[in-house]
Design a protein around this motif. Structure first.
Motif, PDB file in Angstrom:
ATOM      1  N   MET A  22      32.683  29.997  35.488  1.00  0.00           N
ATOM      2  CA  MET A  22      31.796  31.091  35.917  1.00  0.00           C
ATOM      3  C   MET A  22      31.586  31.186  37.425  1.00  0.00           C
ATOM      4  SD  MET A  22      28.913  31.542  33.043  1.00  0.00           S
ATOM      5  CE  MET A  22      29.345  31.854  31.369  1.00  0.00           C
ATOM      6  N   PRO A  23      31.387  30.094  38.137  1.00  0.00           N
ATOM      7  CA  PRO A  23      31.167  30.241  39.586  1.00  0.00           C
ATOM      8  C   PRO A  23      32.339  30.895  40.321  1.00  0.00           C
ATOM      9  CG  PRO A  23      30.528  28.048  38.864  1.00  0.00           C
ATOM     10  CD  PRO A  23      31.206  28.705  37.703  1.00  0.00           C
ATOM     11  N   TYR A  24      33.565  30.600  39.900  1.00  0.00           N
ATOM     12  CA  TYR A  24      34.739  31.171  40.572  1.00  0.00           C
ATOM     13  C   TYR A  24      34.890  32.654  40.264  1.00  0.00           C
ATOM     14  CZ  TYR A  24      35.517  26.258  41.231  1.00  0.00           C
ATOM     15  OH  TYR A  24      35.336  24.945  41.571  1.00  0.00           O
ATOM     16  N   VAL A  25      34.527  33.025  39.057  1.00  0.00           N
ATOM     17  CA  VAL A  25      34.569  34.442  38.682  1.00  0.00           C
ATOM     18  C   VAL A  25      33.412  35.180  39.351  1.00  0.00           C
ATOM     19  CG1 VAL A  25      34.480  36.060  36.756  1.00  0.00           C
ATOM     20  CG2 VAL A  25      35.767  33.921  36.531  1.00  0.00           C
ATOM     21  N   ALA A  26      32.260  34.532  39.465  1.00  0.00           N
ATOM     22  CA  ALA A  26      31.090  35.153  40.095  1.00  0.00           C
ATOM     23  C   ALA A  26      31.324  35.422  41.578  1.00  0.00           C
ATOM     24  CB  ALA A  26      29.862  34.272  39.910  1.00  0.00           C
ATOM     25  N   GLU A  27      32.226  34.697  42.211  1.00  0.00           N
ATOM     26  CA  GLU A  27      32.547  34.910  43.626  1.00  0.00           C
ATOM     27  C   GLU A  27      33.413  36.159  43.854  1.00  0.00           C
ATOM     28  OE1 GLU A  27      34.474  31.449  45.185  1.00  0.00           O
ATOM     29  OE2 GLU A  27      32.720  30.179  44.905  1.00  0.00           O
ATOM     30  N   LEU A  28      34.024  36.667  42.809  1.00  0.00           N
ATOM     31  CA  LEU A  28      34.951  37.800  42.967  1.00  0.00           C
ATOM     32  C   LEU A  28      34.334  39.023  43.640  1.00  0.00           C
ATOM     33  CD1 LEU A  28      37.176  37.720  39.760  1.00  0.00           C
ATOM     34  CD2 LEU A  28      37.811  37.167  42.110  1.00  0.00           C
ATOM     35  N   PRO A  29      33.103  39.430  43.307  1.00  0.00           N
ATOM     36  CA  PRO A  29      32.552  40.617  43.976  1.00  0.00           C
ATOM     37  C   PRO A  29      32.416  40.461  45.494  1.00  0.00           C
ATOM     38  CG  PRO A  29      31.303  40.128  42.005  1.00  0.00           C
ATOM     39  CD  PRO A  29      32.242  38.977  42.217  1.00  0.00           C
ATOM     40  N   GLU A  30      32.375  39.227  45.972  1.00  0.00           N
ATOM     41  CA  GLU A  30      32.264  38.983  47.408  1.00  0.00           C
ATOM     42  C   GLU A  30      33.618  39.088  48.111  1.00  0.00           C
ATOM     43  OE1 GLU A  30      30.481  35.128  47.656  1.00  0.00           O
ATOM     44  OE2 GLU A  30      28.799  35.735  46.388  1.00  0.00           O
ATOM     45  N   SER A  31      34.699  39.111  47.342  1.00  0.00           N
ATOM     46  CA  SER A  31      36.048  39.175  47.901  1.00  0.00           C
ATOM     47  C   SER A  31      36.437  40.631  48.151  1.00  0.00           C
ATOM     48  CB  SER A  31      37.062  38.573  46.926  1.00  0.00           C
ATOM     49  OG  SER A  31      36.735  37.253  46.613  1.00  0.00           O
ATOM     50  N   SER A  32      37.262  40.817  49.175  1.00  0.00           N
ATOM     51  CA  SER A  32      37.792  42.168  49.387  1.00  0.00           C
ATOM     52  C   SER A  32      39.089  42.263  48.592  1.00  0.00           C
ATOM     53  CB  SER A  32      38.026  42.431  50.868  1.00  0.00           C
ATOM     54  OG  SER A  32      38.894  41.474  51.406  1.00  0.00           O
ATOM     55  N   PHE A  33      39.152  43.286  47.755  1.00  0.00           N
ATOM     56  CA  PHE A  33      40.277  43.457  46.846  1.00  0.00           C
ATOM     57  C   PHE A  33      41.210  44.550  47.332  1.00  0.00           C
ATOM     58  CE2 PHE A  33      39.684  41.809  42.289  1.00  0.00           C
ATOM     59  CZ  PHE A  33      39.159  40.611  42.731  1.00  0.00           C
ATOM     60  N   SER A  34      42.492  44.238  47.317  1.00  0.00           N
ATOM     61  CA  SER A  34      43.517  45.250  47.549  1.00  0.00           C
ATOM     62  C   SER A  34      43.934  45.797  46.184  1.00  0.00           C
ATOM     63  CB  SER A  34      44.727  44.624  48.259  1.00  0.00           C
ATOM     64  OG  SER A  34      45.380  43.728  47.377  1.00  0.00           O
ATOM     65  N   ARG A  35      44.804  46.758  46.190  1.00  0.00           N
ATOM     66  CA  ARG A  35      45.319  47.282  44.915  1.00  0.00           C
ATOM     67  C   ARG A  35      46.035  46.188  44.132  1.00  0.00           C
ATOM     68  NH1 ARG A  35      47.459  52.772  47.451  1.00  0.00           N
ATOM     69  NH2 ARG A  35      45.504  53.929  47.339  1.00  0.00           N
ATOM     70  N   LEU A  36      46.724  45.310  44.843  1.00  0.00           N
ATOM     71  CA  LEU A  36      47.425  44.203  44.193  1.00  0.00           C
ATOM     72  C   LEU A  36      46.428  43.290  43.470  1.00  0.00           C
ATOM     73  CD1 LEU A  36      49.991  42.558  43.625  1.00  0.00           C
ATOM     74  CD2 LEU A  36      49.610  41.392  45.823  1.00  0.00           C
ATOM     75  N   HIS A  37      45.301  43.016  44.113  1.00  0.00           N
ATOM     76  CA  HIS A  37      44.275  42.181  43.476  1.00  0.00           C
ATOM     77  C   HIS A  37      43.720  42.844  42.214  1.00  0.00           C
ATOM     78  CE1 HIS A  37      43.873  40.457  47.688  1.00  0.00           C
ATOM     79  NE2 HIS A  37      44.197  39.408  46.936  1.00  0.00           N
ATOM     80  N   PRO A  49      43.757  29.856  46.297  1.00  0.00           N
ATOM     81  CA  PRO A  49      42.623  30.359  47.083  1.00  0.00           C
ATOM     82  C   PRO A  49      41.965  31.538  46.364  1.00  0.00           C
ATOM     83  CG  PRO A  49      44.669  31.208  47.976  1.00  0.00           C
ATOM     84  CD  PRO A  49      45.047  30.270  46.851  1.00  0.00           C
ATOM     85  N   GLN A  50      40.729  31.824  46.742  1.00  0.00           N
ATOM     86  CA  GLN A  50      40.072  33.023  46.223  1.00  0.00           C
ATOM     87  C   GLN A  50      40.700  34.229  46.913  1.00  0.00           C
ATOM     88  OE1 GLN A  50      38.598  33.388  43.633  1.00  0.00           O
ATOM     89  NE2 GLN A  50      36.549  32.561  43.516  1.00  0.00           N
ATOM     90  N   PRO A  51      40.852  35.358  46.329  1.00  0.00           N
ATOM     91  CA  PRO A  51      40.353  35.757  45.020  1.00  0.00           C
ATOM     92  C   PRO A  51      41.296  35.403  43.875  1.00  0.00           C
ATOM     93  CG  PRO A  51      41.314  37.661  46.036  1.00  0.00           C
ATOM     94  CD  PRO A  51      41.426  36.529  47.035  1.00  0.00           C
ATOM     95  N   TRP A  52      42.456  34.785  44.190  1.00  0.00           N
ATOM     96  CA  TRP A  52      43.445  34.520  43.145  1.00  0.00           C
ATOM     97  C   TRP A  52      42.918  33.575  42.075  1.00  0.00           C
ATOM     98  CZ3 TRP A  52      46.735  38.139  42.917  1.00  0.00           C
ATOM     99  CH2 TRP A  52      47.149  38.781  44.085  1.00  0.00           C
ATOM    100  N   ARG A  53      42.199  32.552  42.491  1.00  0.00           N
ATOM    101  CA  ARG A  53      41.649  31.632  41.491  1.00  0.00           C
ATOM    102  C   ARG A  53      40.667  32.371  40.581  1.00  0.00           C
ATOM    103  NH1 ARG A  53      38.852  25.644  41.771  1.00  0.00           N
ATOM    104  NH2 ARG A  53      38.472  25.579  39.528  1.00  0.00           N
ATOM    105  N   GLY A  54      39.804  33.175  41.155  1.00  0.00           N
ATOM    106  CA  GLY A  54      38.845  33.932  40.363  1.00  0.00           C
ATOM    107  C   GLY A  54      39.519  34.922  39.434  1.00  0.00           C
ATOM    108  N   ILE A  55      40.617  35.506  39.883  1.00  0.00           N
ATOM    109  CA  ILE A  55      41.366  36.463  39.059  1.00  0.00           C
ATOM    110  C   ILE A  55      41.932  35.759  37.826  1.00  0.00           C
ATOM    111  CG2 ILE A  55      43.503  37.820  38.996  1.00  0.00           C
ATOM    112  CD1 ILE A  55      42.787  38.667  41.936  1.00  0.00           C
TER     113      ILE A  55
END
Length: 178
Positions: free
Chosen positions: A36-51, A134-140
């Motif tokens: 959960m903590p790694y997934v919860a960090e996702l909104p803080e990441s900047s996402f590209s279309r690839l992400h 690294p994040q966001p890949w781990r969270g993804i």
């Protein structure tokens, strides 16, 4: 083979069956809690279309492969059948190690043991590999796993309820004599 025999295992069998399902729930729940903590960090990441595409692919793939195919169609019905078998055929060793019995680590067919140990080894290796992302890949990746594990936990409960409260639960526990 119907595993819901009329022969009961008494209190020891009931304790083993409950411990088997509860122990599996604890293992899956711990996995959910640790992701959960790694997934919860996702909104803080900047996402590209690839992400975004990778997140959608991770969710869809893990929902289908882990949640539906892995847990719902295979693991959960078998684990519930093994818990029911334990209820009716308890031994002290099976009861003490009930979660491991329900997974199929012992008193199982050769094939079931190979599958249990192989999948456990593969899961451990994947956990170690994903930790280095690294994040966001781990969270993804973890978001997909979280979805699959969540489905798995609910699926274990559904099939355990069917096994214990339904009539003639006809899933083989894949024990050596089954």
């Amino acid at each position: 083979m119907t595993t819901g025999s009329a022969r009961g295992g008494g209190l020891l069998g009931l304790i083993g069956a409950i411990w088997g399902v509860a122990g599996l729930s604890l293992v899956l729940g711990r996995g959910l809690f640790s992701l959960m903590p790694y997934v919860a960090e996702l909104p803080e990441s900047s996402f590209s279309r690839l992400h975004w595409a990778a997140l959608a692919a991770s969710l869809l793939f893990m929902d289908y492969a882990e949640g539906y195919k892995g847990f719902h169609l295979k693991f959960s019905p078998r684990a519930a059948a093994r818990a029911l078998y334990l209820r009716n055929n308890p031994t002290v060793v099976r009861v003490v190690f009930a979660p491991f019995f329900c997974i199929g680590f012992f008193h199982a067919t050769r094939k079931r043991k190979i599958v249990a140990y192989s999948l456990t080894t593969m899961i451990i290796l994947l956990i170690v590999s994903v930790r280095s992302l690294p994040q966001p890949w781990r969270g993804i990746v973890d978001a997909g796993v979280l979805l699959g594990l969540g489905w798995g936990l609910v699926s274990v409960w559904i099939f355990a309820a069917k096994a214990f409260f339904g009539k003639n639960y006809a899933v083989s526990p894949e024990t050596p004599e089954a």
